[in-house]
Motif scaffolding. Structure first.
Motif, PDB file in Angstrom:
ATOM      1  N   ILE A   8       1.610  -4.797  -1.286  1.00 40.38           N
ATOM      2  CA  ILE A   8       2.791  -4.285  -1.871  1.00 40.38           C
ATOM      3  C   ILE A   8       2.373  -3.054  -3.065  1.00 40.38           C
ATOM      4  CG2 ILE A   8       4.606  -4.781  -3.247  1.00 40.38           C
ATOM      5  CD1 ILE A   8       4.372  -6.291  -0.831  1.00 40.38           C
ATOM      6  N   GLY A  10       1.359   0.984  -1.525  1.00 36.21           N
ATOM      7  CA  GLY A  10       0.108   1.467  -0.605  1.00 36.21           C
ATOM      8  C   GLY A  10      -0.260   2.902  -0.983  1.00 36.21           C
ATOM      9  N   VAL A  12      -3.248   4.905  -3.684  1.00 39.17           N
ATOM     10  CA  VAL A  12      -4.847   4.991  -3.627  1.00 39.17           C
ATOM     11  C   VAL A  12      -5.352   3.715  -3.314  1.00 39.17           C
ATOM     12  CG1 VAL A  12      -6.689   5.830  -4.994  1.00 39.17           C
ATOM     13  CG2 VAL A  12      -4.771   7.075  -4.892  1.00 39.17           C
ATOM     14  N   GLY A  14      -3.817   0.391  -2.965  1.00 38.07           N
ATOM     15  CA  GLY A  14      -2.951  -0.407  -2.169  1.00 38.07           C
ATOM     16  C   GLY A  14      -3.729  -0.172  -0.536  1.00 38.07           C
ATOM     17  N   ASP A  32       5.934  -0.219   1.149  1.00 34.09           N
ATOM     18  CA  ASP A  32       5.981   1.068  -0.005  1.00 34.09           C
ATOM     19  C   ASP A  32       7.153   1.634   0.382  1.00 34.09           C
ATOM     20  OD1 ASP A  32       5.435   3.452  -1.472  1.00 34.09           O
ATOM     21  OD2 ASP A  32       3.268   2.856  -1.710  1.00 34.09           O
ATOM     22  N   PRO A  33       8.089   2.059  -0.695  1.00 30.19           N
ATOM     23  CA  PRO A  33       9.257   2.916  -0.272  1.00 30.19           C
ATOM     24  C   PRO A  33       8.784   4.270  -0.071  1.00 30.19           C
ATOM     25  CG  PRO A  33       9.103   2.462  -2.947  1.00 30.19           C
ATOM     26  CD  PRO A  33       8.119   1.650  -2.164  1.00 30.19           C
ATOM     27  N   ASP A  34       7.722   4.782  -0.426  1.00 32.12           N
ATOM     28  CA  ASP A  34       7.371   6.113  -0.232  1.00 32.12           C
ATOM     29  C   ASP A  34       7.174   6.541   1.148  1.00 32.12           C
ATOM     30  OD1 ASP A  34       6.066   8.809   0.124  1.00 32.12           O
ATOM     31  OD2 ASP A  34       4.610   8.246  -1.059  1.00 32.12           O
ATOM     32  N   PRO A  87       2.774   1.410  -9.372  1.00 27.26           N
ATOM     33  CA  PRO A  87       2.401   1.998 -10.787  1.00 27.26           C
ATOM     34  C   PRO A  87       2.134   1.052 -11.854  1.00 27.26           C
ATOM     35  CG  PRO A  87       3.651   3.115  -9.410  1.00 27.26           C
ATOM     36  CD  PRO A  87       3.815   1.793  -8.729  1.00 27.26           C
ATOM     37  N   GLU A  88       1.319   1.376 -12.927  1.00 27.67           N
ATOM     38  CA  GLU A  88       0.857   0.772 -13.986  1.00 27.67           C
ATOM     39  C   GLU A  88       2.019   0.627 -14.868  1.00 27.67           C
ATOM     40  OE1 GLU A  88      -1.694  -1.167 -13.975  1.00 27.67           O
ATOM     41  OE2 GLU A  88      -2.694  -1.388 -15.897  1.00 27.67           O
ATOM     42  N   VAL A  96       9.098  -6.437  -9.430  1.00 27.01           N
ATOM     43  CA  VAL A  96       8.425  -6.581  -7.892  1.00 27.01           C
ATOM     44  C   VAL A  96       7.879  -8.129  -7.566  1.00 27.01           C
ATOM     45  CG1 VAL A  96       6.073  -6.018  -6.701  1.00 27.01           C
ATOM     46  CG2 VAL A  96       7.614  -4.152  -7.657  1.00 27.01           C
ATOM     47  N   SER A 113      -3.444  -5.507  -9.092  1.00 23.89           N
ATOM     48  CA  SER A 113      -4.517  -4.508  -9.192  1.00 23.89           C
ATOM     49  C   SER A 113      -4.507  -3.966 -10.456  1.00 23.89           C
ATOM     50  CB  SER A 113      -4.369  -3.385  -7.921  1.00 23.89           C
ATOM     51  OG  SER A 113      -4.477  -3.856  -6.709  1.00 23.89           O
ATOM     52  N   SER A 115      -5.024  -2.429 -13.885  1.00 21.65           N
ATOM     53  CA  SER A 115      -6.381  -1.733 -14.389  1.00 21.65           C
ATOM     54  C   SER A 115      -6.421  -2.422 -15.919  1.00 21.65           C
ATOM     55  CB  SER A 115      -6.349  -0.364 -14.679  1.00 21.65           C
ATOM     56  OG  SER A 115      -6.388   0.169 -13.454  1.00 21.65           O
ATOM     57  N   HIS A 136      -8.577  -7.040 -10.127  1.00 18.64           N
ATOM     58  CA  HIS A 136      -8.766  -5.602 -10.300  1.00 18.64           C
ATOM     59  C   HIS A 136      -9.810  -5.023  -9.689  1.00 18.64           C
ATOM     60  CE1 HIS A 136     -10.380  -2.556 -13.055  1.00 18.64           C
ATOM     61  NE2 HIS A 136      -9.138  -1.706 -12.475  1.00 18.64           N
ATOM     62  N   ASN A 139     -12.196   1.772  -7.170  1.00 24.78           N
ATOM     63  CA  ASN A 139     -12.104   2.795  -5.998  1.00 24.78           C
ATOM     64  C   ASN A 139     -13.192   3.448  -5.582  1.00 24.78           C
ATOM     65  OD1 ASN A 139     -10.298   4.362  -4.389  1.00 24.78           O
ATOM     66  ND2 ASN A 139     -10.360   5.966  -6.007  1.00 24.78           N
TER      67      ASN A 139
HETATM   68  N1  LIG Z   1      -6.319   4.752  -9.093  1.00 27.10           N
HETATM   69  C1  LIG Z   1      -7.365   4.038  -9.547  1.00 27.10           C
HETATM   70  O1  LIG Z   1      -8.494   4.490 -10.001  1.00 27.10           O
HETATM   71  C2  LIG Z   1      -7.008   2.341  -9.906  1.00 27.10           C
HETATM   72  C3  LIG Z   1      -5.803   1.931 -10.043  1.00 27.10           C
HETATM   73  N2  LIG Z   1      -5.823   0.347 -10.147  1.00 27.10           N
HETATM   74  C4  LIG Z   1      -4.521  -0.091 -10.310  1.00 27.10           C
HETATM   75  O2  LIG Z   1      -3.801   0.026  -9.163  1.00 27.10           O
HETATM   76  C5  LIG Z   1      -2.512  -0.145  -9.441  1.00 27.10           C
HETATM   77  C6  LIG Z   1      -1.866   1.158  -8.085  1.00 27.10           C
HETATM   78  O3  LIG Z   1      -2.558   2.306  -8.831  1.00 27.10           O
HETATM   79  P1  LIG Z   1      -2.721   3.282  -7.569  1.00 27.10           P
HETATM   80  O4  LIG Z   1      -2.998   3.064  -6.270  1.00 27.10           O
HETATM   81  O5  LIG Z   1      -3.849   4.504  -8.448  1.00 27.10           O
HETATM   82  O6  LIG Z   1      -1.376   4.210  -7.848  1.00 27.10           O
HETATM   83  P2  LIG Z   1      -0.540   5.434  -6.656  1.00 27.10           P
HETATM   84  O7  LIG Z   1       0.512   5.909  -7.603  1.00 27.10           O
HETATM   85  O8  LIG Z   1      -1.572   5.843  -5.975  1.00 27.10           O
HETATM   86  O9  LIG Z   1       0.279   4.241  -5.842  1.00 27.10           O
HETATM   87  C7  LIG Z   1       1.151   3.366  -6.347  1.00 27.10           C
HETATM   88  C8  LIG Z   1       2.020   3.183  -4.976  1.00 27.10           C
HETATM   89  O10 LIG Z   1       2.987   2.258  -5.333  1.00 27.10           O
HETATM   90  C9  LIG Z   1       4.171   2.347  -4.604  1.00 27.10           C
HETATM   91  N3  LIG Z   1       5.359   1.846  -5.146  1.00 27.10           N
HETATM   92  C10 LIG Z   1       6.086   2.430  -6.434  1.00 27.10           C
HETATM   93  N4  LIG Z   1       7.115   1.556  -6.480  1.00 27.10           N
HETATM   94  C11 LIG Z   1       7.084   0.332  -5.719  1.00 27.10           C
HETATM   95  C12 LIG Z   1       7.703  -0.719  -5.437  1.00 27.10           C
HETATM   96  N5  LIG Z   1       8.679  -1.049  -6.051  1.00 27.10           N
HETATM   97  N6  LIG Z   1       7.342  -1.255  -4.307  1.00 27.10           N
HETATM   98  C13 LIG Z   1       6.339  -1.244  -3.623  1.00 27.10           C
HETATM   99  N7  LIG Z   1       5.756  -0.061  -3.989  1.00 27.10           N
HETATM  100  C14 LIG Z   1       5.832   0.765  -4.844  1.00 27.10           C
HETATM  101  C15 LIG Z   1       4.295   4.260  -4.598  1.00 27.10           C
HETATM  102  O11 LIG Z   1       5.330   4.688  -3.675  1.00 27.10           O
HETATM  103  C16 LIG Z   1       2.739   4.257  -4.588  1.00 27.10           C
HETATM  104  O12 LIG Z   1       2.667   4.598  -3.145  1.00 27.10           O
HETATM  105  C17 LIG Z   1      -2.170   0.106 -10.713  1.00 27.10           C
HETATM  106  O13 LIG Z   1      -1.885  -0.794 -11.294  1.00 27.10           O
HETATM  107  C18 LIG Z   1      -3.499   0.864 -11.295  1.00 27.10           C
HETATM  108  O14 LIG Z   1      -3.474   0.333 -12.604  1.00 27.10           O
HETATM  109  C19 LIG Z   1      -6.848  -0.353  -9.891  1.00 27.10           C
HETATM  110  C20 LIG Z   1      -8.030  -0.032  -9.850  1.00 27.10           C
HETATM  111  C21 LIG Z   1      -8.335   1.508  -9.897  1.00 27.10           C
END
Ligand SMILES: NC(=O)C1=CN([C@@H]2O[C@H](COP(=O)(O)OP(=O)(O)OC[C@H]3O[C@@H](n4cnc5c(N)ncnc54)[C@H](O)[C@@H]3O)[C@@H](O)[C@H]2O)C=CC1
Ligand SMILES: C[N+](C)(C)CC(=O)CC(=O)[O-]
Length: 469
Positions: A8, A10, A12, A14, A32-34, A87-88, A96, A113, A115, A136, A139
């Motif tokens: 849920i 998708g 970086v 996901g 993922d709604p994107d 997103p965080e 969700v 996931s 952080s 957690h 990447n």
């Molecule tokens: N980027 C990183 O280095 C790391 C991030 N994390 C954690 O992973 C999580 C995601 O981070 P990223 O992948 O970096 O963010 P991202 O911004 O790349 O991806 C988030 C995705 O969630 C989708 N989304 C938004 N609302 C949604 C919903 N209601 N239902 C389903 N999907 C939805 C977005 O369209 C987007 O594709 C966060 O909690 C972050 O703290 C964990 C480890 C490393």
């Protein structure tokens, strides 16, 4: 039937989860709604398909399908494991979870996931708080094995156990974080180092490139294999940890760090860092950088694997889990693997020495199959290769899947002769042949001698079978 995971969110992270699960044979459903999510995950998957299989000597499971769904409920249906990577933002994560728990199997693992959020924050107001844990990752999720598994006080023991079993099964190292804390364990370090680095740039002490060099040419290399405490124990010399602490303890109260202050994220600081980062790496696209990162990580992890050290130990264990018994087909498929990036040479293709290694691996698999396995060798008997004739027929490149078909062309007394054909999996082209003559030896006298009965009988049986086919 393949086990099913739901992803849920998708982005970086996901995308990395989806790739790891699919490559480890799970069916993956993504929500993922994107509208760009499918394309983005496709890009991540392409990187993962190239990199992850290079870590292993054993064949990977048949790849699971990734499908994209318009509703979250459809994505979580029938999933044993659900990984949330939205997103965080706590409010979004709560919304969700309400939707997920309204549709998923109550026995499924619901892992986040996040952080930095603690499980108790995520579990607040949930219909079944005991179902939620933090998992957690780091990447790229498809290559780095660490996953911080934080249950908090209320996660159900069976959910925690299931999460541990599943994460280990997909080749990860679930580090059980026993007490919940903001940002878990590893992100505390990352945050501290990041904060210190921002100060160094802001104060004009170092550029982004100089800071990266300070890490990658020195302590970054040490951390990958021994971590922090073991490294410092060694740095204490013969007197060890106690001496190290006596020598460097006082520095803690000297001005060696600015960690206690938070640098203000002004536009000026953001511009400065962005400009320096562009000057440092702007000549490469993000995809090029990802590929460089992945190739380097694969090479480092394979080197650690050779040593049986740190994360390399986990990859060995995963190889053992994935390696199955040989099937007695004619010919027998003795090797199935991907050409790793550290096997290529100046010409950009698999080095000739590695062809010999692949055929040697094929022979070892066959030896194990006929009973000349490690226990047999430990008891003082083995086969030595007396002659190998290799014909190089076509090139093969890093990332390509290859397999070896082997026939026993002679199995008489102490003589064993094998005919190997190495082929490219995508089109079946024969890349090389290997004609290998082996002699059974006593490891005590180091001279040839007849094999023990069970090995002799197996070798003769295969030779007859292969001659008849
Ligand atoms: N980027 C990183 O280095 C790391 C991030 N994390 C954690 O992973 C999580 C995601 O981070 P990223 O992948 O970096 O963010 P991202 O911004 O790349 O991806 C988030 C995705 O969630 C989708 N989304 C938004 N609302 C949604 C919903 N209601 N239902 C389903 N999907 C939805 C977005 O369209 C987007 O594709 C966060 O909690 C972050 O703290 C964990 C480890 C490393
Ligand atoms: C920067 N970050 C806090 C999102 C980093 C992580 O959570 C882990 C990682 O992959 O570095």
């Amino acid at each position: 039937m393949a086990r099913r995971a739901a992803i849920i969110g998708g982005g970086v992270i996901g995308g990395g989860w989806a790739a790891r699960f699919a490559l480890m044979g799970w069916e993956v459903r993504v929500y993922d709604p994107d509208p760009e999510a499918e394309r983005k995950i496709g890009e991540v998957m392409a990187g993962a398909v190239r990199a992850l299989p290079m870590l292993f000597e054993a064949p990977m499971p048949a790849r699971g399908a990734i499908s994209f769904h318009d509703s979250l409920a459809e994505a979580v249906e029938g999933a044993e494991y659900i990984q949330e990577s939205v997103p965080e933002r706590l409010d979004l994560k709560h919304k969700v979870y309400a939707e997920i728990q309204g549709a998923c199997d109550p026995g499924a693992v619901l892992a986040s996931s996040t952080s930095g959020f603690k499980p108790s924050q995520l579990q607040e107001g949930a219909a079944r708080p005991g179902q939620i844990v933090v998992a957690h990752p780091f990447n790229p999720v498809y290559l780095l094995p660490l996953v911080e598994l934080v249950p908090g006080e209320v996660a159900a023991p069976d959910i925690l156990e299931k999460a541990r079993e599943i994460l280990t099964g997909i080749g990860m190292y679930p580090l059980h974080v026993r007490a919940e804390i903001d940002a878990h364990i590893a992100d505390r370090f990352l945050e501290a180092v990041w904060r210190e680095a921002l100060w160094l740039v802001k104060d004009g002490i170092a550029t982004t490139e100089e800071i990266d060099n300070a890490i990658r040419y020195g302590f970054g290399l040490r951390w990958a294999q021994m971590g922090l405490f073991e490294t410092y124990r060694v740095a204490g010399g013969e007197a060890g940890m106690r001496h190290f602490m006596a020598q460097f303890g006082p520095c803690l109260s000297w001005p060696w760090t600015r960690l206690t202050d938070v640098p203000e994220f002004t536009d000026e600081l953001v511009d400065l860092i962005t400009e320096q980062s562009d000057a440092q790496s702007g000549h490469m696209s993000i995809r090029d950088l990802e590929r460089l990162r992945d190739d380097n990580l694969v090479a480092i992890l394979r080197a650690l694997k050779m040593q049986g050290a740190a994360a390399g130990r986990l990859i060995r264990a995963q190889d053992d889990r994935m390696r199955g018994p040989l099937e007695e087909t004619v010919p027998m498929v003795t090797v199935r693997r991907v050409v790793p990036v550290d096997w290529t040479d100046l010409n950009g293709h698999m080095n000739e020495g590695r062809y010999g290694q692949v055929f040697s691996d094929a022979s070892e698999e066959l030896m194990t199959h006929v009973g000349a396995d490690q226990a047999y060798i430990d008891a003082g008997n083995s086969y030595f290769t007396a002659e190998t004739n290799i014909k190089y027929l076509a090139e093969t490149l890093a990332g390509e899947e290859i397999f070896v078909e082997t026939r026993v062309t002679l199995g008489e007394g102490k003589k064993l002769r094998l005919w190997h054909e190495m082929k490219r999996a995508s089109d079946g082209e024969v890349l090389a042949t290997g004609d290998q003559f082996m002699l059974h030896v006593s490891l005590e006298t180091r001279r040839s001698c007849p094999p023990l009965d069970h090995v002799r009988e197996n070798v003769e049986r295969l030779a007859r079978m292969h001659a008849e086919a």
